[in-house]
Design a protein around this motif. Structure first.
Motif, PDB file in Angstrom:
ATOM      1  N   SER A 227       3.642 -23.809 -38.513  1.00 21.04           N
ATOM      2  CA  SER A 227       3.118 -22.620 -39.168  1.00 21.04           C
ATOM      3  C   SER A 227       1.815 -22.956 -39.874  1.00 21.04           C
ATOM      4  N   LYS A 228       0.966 -21.969 -39.989  1.00 18.42           N
ATOM      5  CA  LYS A 228      -0.302 -22.138 -40.693  1.00 18.42           C
ATOM      6  C   LYS A 228      -0.046 -21.928 -42.178  1.00 18.42           C
TER       7      LYS A 228
ATOM      8  N   GLY B  35       5.934 -25.798 -45.276  1.00 19.32           N
ATOM      9  CA  GLY B  35       5.689 -24.994 -44.089  1.00 19.32           C
ATOM     10  C   GLY B  35       6.841 -25.082 -43.106  1.00 19.32           C
TER      11      GLY B  35
ATOM     12  N   THR C 154       6.249 -17.267 -42.567  1.00 23.33           N
ATOM     13  CA  THR C 154       5.155 -16.610 -41.854  1.00 23.33           C
ATOM     14  C   THR C 154       5.536 -16.431 -40.390  1.00 23.33           C
ATOM     15  N   GLU C 155       4.752 -15.623 -39.689  1.00 26.23           N
ATOM     16  CA  GLU C 155       4.900 -15.477 -38.247  1.00 26.23           C
ATOM     17  C   GLU C 155       3.697 -16.038 -37.507  1.00 26.23           C
ATOM     18  N   ASP C 156       2.853 -16.747 -38.223  1.00 24.63           N
ATOM     19  CA  ASP C 156       1.616 -17.288 -37.658  1.00 24.63           C
ATOM     20  C   ASP C 156       1.793 -18.784 -37.387  1.00 24.63           C
ATOM     21  N   PHE C 157       1.869 -19.145 -36.108  1.00 25.09           N
ATOM     22  CA  PHE C 157       2.096 -20.526 -35.698  1.00 25.09           C
ATOM     23  C   PHE C 157       1.016 -20.969 -34.719  1.00 25.09           C
TER      24      PHE C 157
END
Length: 402
Positions: free
Chosen positions: A313-314, A300, A319-322
């Motif tokens: 990050s998830k 990640g 990804t753009e999901d933090f």
């Protein structure tokens, strides 16, 4: 060191001595010469006993007090880090340390790079360092900034600014300078040894090159620089792309060859994976500007923002999901993160901030002993799970001792 005055011994003496006072009732008045002589002997004996007992008490107490004071002074003078020790280097305070690398076939043999043409060498695992001179890198017209070093087996690579590339095939005992094209876009900021006679090199404008013949020929892995990519995608919704100045602030590579880079202004980030022809720009998922980004041991991403925030990050991958995790940075900005394993990691920052996680980054605890280091700690590097270093300004180098 504080001094212990023997005239103030009352707190150290037994109560029987500390409270003893001469009394007229125990000194009989002389009535004859015999009684006077007997009384004098009694008084002298009493005084001798008192002096002897006092001296014995002082002899026992003073060394203990001095030892205690000495230990306290040494502890104050040499504060110890719980899992790190400071290594003092033979360099000027103004030198900025930039990278560190060790020879896999000889894990005690390593090199430390910096500005002002600084190359230090160790052969005892990083306990002591000595300046190393490389004749092929000495030029009266340039003062090189050595940015990156990498080894695989006995083969090593060094890149720097102004453009310089050094190659070693004998574990760093000798270095050969390899000529580079003057048309190279940007300054070389990173190099990674990938195999026999093979390496991967990155410039601060996003150019990625690979070689398989000791650096005599290089092949572009991307078709254009980041500036060209953003000029084509400026209308794609990437915030801040129109203000891009054309260089990276930071760039980090994962063990499997993926890259994440932060734009010079910190307003967006970019990623690249092997096989892609262009860098992929991403909007930042947080309000504050990005300070640095890198890879966790589980695959990640971690993300630092200016002002001290830390995000993870998830899941794994790009990804753009933090999501933000709480940290105690004392108001100082965090500058880098390094993971020793999937669970244990360290974050470093301004004014000696050093944080540790033991659960993959969900919680962080501050190493308070590092507060006494008057330096910004800006690079955390774990070469394996037992060998790690933290680089700081003013020539600060911390070595992981577990």
């Amino acid at each position: 060191m504080a001094s212990l005055h023997l005239t103030d011994l009352t707190p150290f003496l037994p109560k029987s001595h500390a409270t003893r006072r001469p009394s007229r009732s125990i000194i009989p008045r002389a009535s004859s010469s015999s009684s006077s002589s007997s009384s004098s002997n009694s008084i002298a004996k009493t005084r001798r006993q008192f002096v002897a007992e006092t001296a014995a008490t002082v002899a026992a107490v003073v060394p203990l007090a001095l030892v205690s004071l000495e230990k306290e002074a040494k502890a104050d003078e040499f504060p110890q880090l719980s899992e790190w020790e400071r290594v003092y280097l033979p360099i000027d305070p103004g030198v900025v340390l930039l990278d560190i690398g060790f020879v896999p076939d000889d894990p005690k043999h390593g090199f430390l790079l910096g500005t002002r043409q600084t190359i230090l060498e160790t052969k005892d695992g990083g306990n002591t360092w000595v300046p190393r001179s490389i004749p092929s890198a000495e030029d009266e017209d340039f003062n090189y900034r050595f940015n990156s070093i990498s080894f695989m087996g006995k083969e090593g690579w060094i890149v720097g600014k102004p453009a310089i590339l050094l190659h070693s095939s004998d574990a760093g005992e000798s270095w050969e300078r390899i000529p580079l094209s003057a048309q190279l876009p940007g300054d070389m900021v990173y190099i990674k040894a990938t195999g026999e006679k093979s390496a991967e090199m990155v410039t601060d404008q996003g150019a990625i090159y690979v070689t398989s013949n000791r650096g005599y020929n290089w092949k572009a892995a991307v078709q254009e620089t980041v500036s060209a990519t953003l000029n084509r995608t400026v209308s794609s919704g990437i915030s801040g792309a129109s203000y891009y100045t054309g260089t990276f602030n930071t760039v980090n590579r994962s063990p499997d060859g993926r890259y994440v880079a932060v734009s010079s202004r910190g307003n967006f980030y970019l990623t690249w994976e092997p096989g892609q022809l262009f860098w992929q720009p991403h909007n930042r998922a947080v309000a504050r500007r990005i300070q640095n980004m890198g890879w966790r041991a589980d695959g990640g991403l971690w993300l630092l923002v200016r002002g001290g925030g830390l995000y993870l990050s998830k899941g794994t991958g790009i990804t753009e999901d933090f999501e933000e995790v709480p940290v105690q940075s004392r108001g100082f900005g965090l500058l880098d993160v390094g993971f020793r394993s999937k669970e244990e990691g360290w974050a470093a920052g301004g004014s000696g901030v050093l944080l540790k996680t033991t659960n993959g980054g969900k919680n962080w605890a501050r190493d308070k002993a590092a507060d006494d280091i008057a330096a910004n700690l800006y690079s955390v590097k774990f070469l394996n799970d037992g060998k790690g270093f933290v680089l700081g300004n003013d020539g600060v180098l911390l070595r992981y001792v577990g």
